[in-house]
Design an enzyme around this catalytic site. Structure first.
Site, PDB file in Angstrom:
ATOM      1  N   ASP A 218       0.835  -1.195   0.000  1.00 38.58           N
ATOM      2  CA  ASP A 218       0.000   0.000   0.000  1.00 38.58           C
ATOM      3  C   ASP A 218       0.877   1.255   0.000  1.00 38.58           C
ATOM      4  O   ASP A 218       1.872   1.329   0.718  1.00 38.58           O
ATOM      5  CB  ASP A 218      -0.890  -0.032   1.247  1.00 38.58           C
ATOM      6  CG  ASP A 218      -1.916   1.076   1.274  1.00 38.58           C
ATOM      7  OD1 ASP A 218      -2.764   1.117   0.365  1.00 38.58           O
ATOM      8  OD2 ASP A 218      -1.880   1.893   2.219  1.00 38.58           O
ATOM      9  N   GLU A 278      15.103 -14.488  -0.639  1.00 35.98           N
ATOM     10  CA  GLU A 278      15.380 -15.678   0.162  1.00 35.98           C
ATOM     11  C   GLU A 278      14.279 -16.729  -0.007  1.00 35.98           C
ATOM     12  O   GLU A 278      14.464 -17.888   0.385  1.00 35.98           O
ATOM     13  CB  GLU A 278      15.501 -15.312   1.641  1.00 35.98           C
ATOM     14  CG  GLU A 278      16.679 -14.407   1.973  1.00 35.98           C
ATOM     15  CD  GLU A 278      16.713 -14.059   3.456  1.00 35.98           C
ATOM     16  OE1 GLU A 278      16.182 -14.860   4.255  1.00 35.98           O
ATOM     17  OE2 GLU A 278      17.254 -12.987   3.807  1.00 35.98           O
TER      18      GLU A 278
END
Length: 559
Positions: A218, A278
């Site tokens: 957002d 990751e």
């Protein structure tokens, strides 16, 4: 994190049996506004279990992922975009177990799950803010943006809130002002504090460990403010537009140079991206709220492989009706400023008037118009966000003032009617008092105009908007050039738009008529193999494409 791993409902498809780590490039993402999707417990408010119930419908469209608007614990002053606990589900939506079940079912159906992460601000009730406001020396004193009053007691500078008025609220315990770019009950976090960044990244990891495949971020360009707290300069009226805030909001009177879109954000986004990397195959799409520099910011935030994967600006979410020349301008400008970036296009979402009304009102055939603009959206280079109900051609709901729940609409009524008209409940069945959304009275009324457009009324009807979406998304999946290929514009004048999508395996010609009259388009004399799985009719002969009202033509270009 061991407890999270132990409770993981289902591994992410991005990390297991779906090997395409680049899946997000060209993906179609379906936005779910949970309050309004499906109520499962009879309280009139949608919830996570309701989403699980309706996931087969979403999967039947052929989308790649879902994006769920905030479901975290919240006082709900801004309906979930004011978070009081980032690591838990608000009881009105269910539990963490319900969320795990949702991930499991979405993954079983072959869809990834993205969640809406609001990192720029919290709720007043968040424990961080409750501690921060106590005094100027507590451990979280600098976790939010605090500033002393001017000598006369007025706010530190002229910054304005998106929701109207000053962006500063005086707080008696600290005898200082705190910054709020949105509601006064949504204090802004201080991203200049490394501890804030660390805590937010730990929250990101919490949800990645839970199995989410990505995030919608957002107001991604609101994270940092200028430390100097300089006044924003005025914006000349010729440069004002209401794509970010309605014209009745004085927010449009400033050039927002210092309260958002600061260069320090790039370093934070690198850290965020390194964390996502990751977890192979996860992704993020950022919302860029800037009326003047939107595409430039999208370019900066998505350049290379160091920041977020994709962003969307408000170019196609503004009131101005879409036109062929404007589509070409926006796409070519993005290709110029963001050669290594990627965009995600949207025509509707939970913050703007539905495009069926915003653009389609007054069209000779609104159903045909909805079909042609959706086909255009699915054919542009970039990823796509769809908003729930868009696949039904839902228009904006007309609500009375007493039915409004959105503080933004209440503040500026009647010149601006707020966001409730695009947030009314999803319509599933004909004849029911709430169109299958709930057994109770819904939190927002169901529009009488929406009932006849319900899923049950459209499913299986070849001429319906719903079946068009299913048909065209299947067509898109069959042609890699439409998903990840390059784009080259050939014609963009009036209602007519022609471009080529191209990848290593195929070249495709795409032609559109956004208007209600016939058009003839002269293009290079090519050897074309016409395609017809998309549901549109058009003809090509000796360098001329002919398209009927709201028509389209697709063909493979042969060597």
């Amino acid at each position: 994190m061991d407890d999270v791993r132990a409770n993981l409902a289902h591994p992410s498809p991005a990390q297991t049996d779906l090997p395409d780590a680049d899946w997000w490039r060209g993906a179609v993402i379906y936005q779910i506004y949970p309050r309004s999707f499906q109520d499962s417990n009879g309280d009139g408010i949608g919830d996570l279990a309701g989403i699980v119930r309706r996931l087969p419908h979403v999967a039947s469209l052929g989308v790649d992922a879902i994006w769920i608007s905030p479901f975290f614990k919240s006082p709900m002053r801004d309906f979930g975009y004011d978070i009081s606990d980032y690591r838990d589900v608000d009881p009105m939506f269910g539990t963490l177990d319900d969320f795990d079940a949702l991930i499991a079912e979405a993954h079983r159906l072959g869809m990834r799950v993205m969640i809406d992460l609001v990192m720029s601000h919290t709720a007043l009730e968040h424990p961080w803010f409750l501690e921060s406001r106590v005094n100027k020396t507590n451990p979280k004193a600098d976790w939010f943006v605090w500033a002393d009053p001017k000598p006369d007691g007025t706010p530190p500078n002229n910054w304005l809130s998106m929701f109207g008025g000053s962006a500063w609220q005086f707080d008696s315990p600290r005898r200082q002002y705190y910054l709020h770019n949105f509601l006064a009950e949504q204090p802004d976090l201080n991203f200049h504090n490394p501890e804030v960044q660390e805590e937010l990244l730990d929250i990101v990891r919490f949800w990645l460990e839970r199995g989410v495949d990505g995030f919608r971020l957002d107001v991604i360009n609101f994270y940092f403010h200028s430390k100097g707290l300089e006044d924003n300069p005025p914006l000349h009226e010729d440069h004002r537009n209401d794509s970010i805030a309605p014209s009745v909001n004085p927010y449009n009177y400033q050039d927002h140079l210092y309260d958002k879109s600061q260069p320090e954000n790039l370093d934070f986004l690198r850290r965020f991206r390194a964390l996502l990397d990751e977890y192979p195959g996860t992704t993020a799409v950022g919302e860029v709220g800037d009326a003047q520099r939107g595409l430039d910011i999208v370019a900066a935030y998505t350049a290379g492989n160091e920041r977020v994967h994709m962003c969307y600006a408000f170019d196609f979410l503004q009131p101005m009706k879409i036109t062929a020349p404007n589509v070409r301008r926006v796409l070519e400008e993005f290709e110029t400023v963001a050669r290594t970036g990627w965009s995600c296009w949207a025509f509707s979402n939970h913050d703007v008037t539905r495009h069926a009304s915003r653009w389609g009102e007054g069209e000779a055939d609104p159903v045909a118009y909805n079909k042609i603009v959706s086909a255009l959206l699915f054919s542009l280079r970039g990823s796509v966000c769809l908003y729930q109900g868009e696949e039904l051609g839902l228009p904006e709901a007309e609500l009375a003032f007493e039915d409004l729940r959105d503080p933004y609409g209440i503040r500026f009524w009647p010149e601006y009617r707020g966001r409730d008209g695009c947030r009314t409940p999803m319509v599933w069945e004909e004849g029911d008092h709430a169109s299958g959304f709930s057994e109770a009275v819904p939190w927002l009324p169901v529009s009488p105009a929406h009932g006849p457009l319900s899923v049950s009324a459209q499913v299986g009807r070849p001429d319906s908007v719903l079946e068009h979406y299913r048909r065209f998304l299947a067509f898109r999946r069959q042609h890699k050039a439409l998903v990840k290929g390059s784009i080259t514009f050939l014609v963009a004048e009036g209602d007519a738009l022609v471009f080529e999508r191209r990848d290593a395996e195929e070249r495709m010609l795409c032609a559109f008529n956004l208007g209600s009259g016939w058009v003839s388009l002269a293009v290079e004399d090519l050897r074309l193999a016409s395609l017809d799985e998309h549901g549109f009719a058009g003809t090509y002969e000796k360098g001329e494409i002919r398209l009927g009202p709201y028509g389209a033509f697709f063909a493979l270009i042969e060597a």
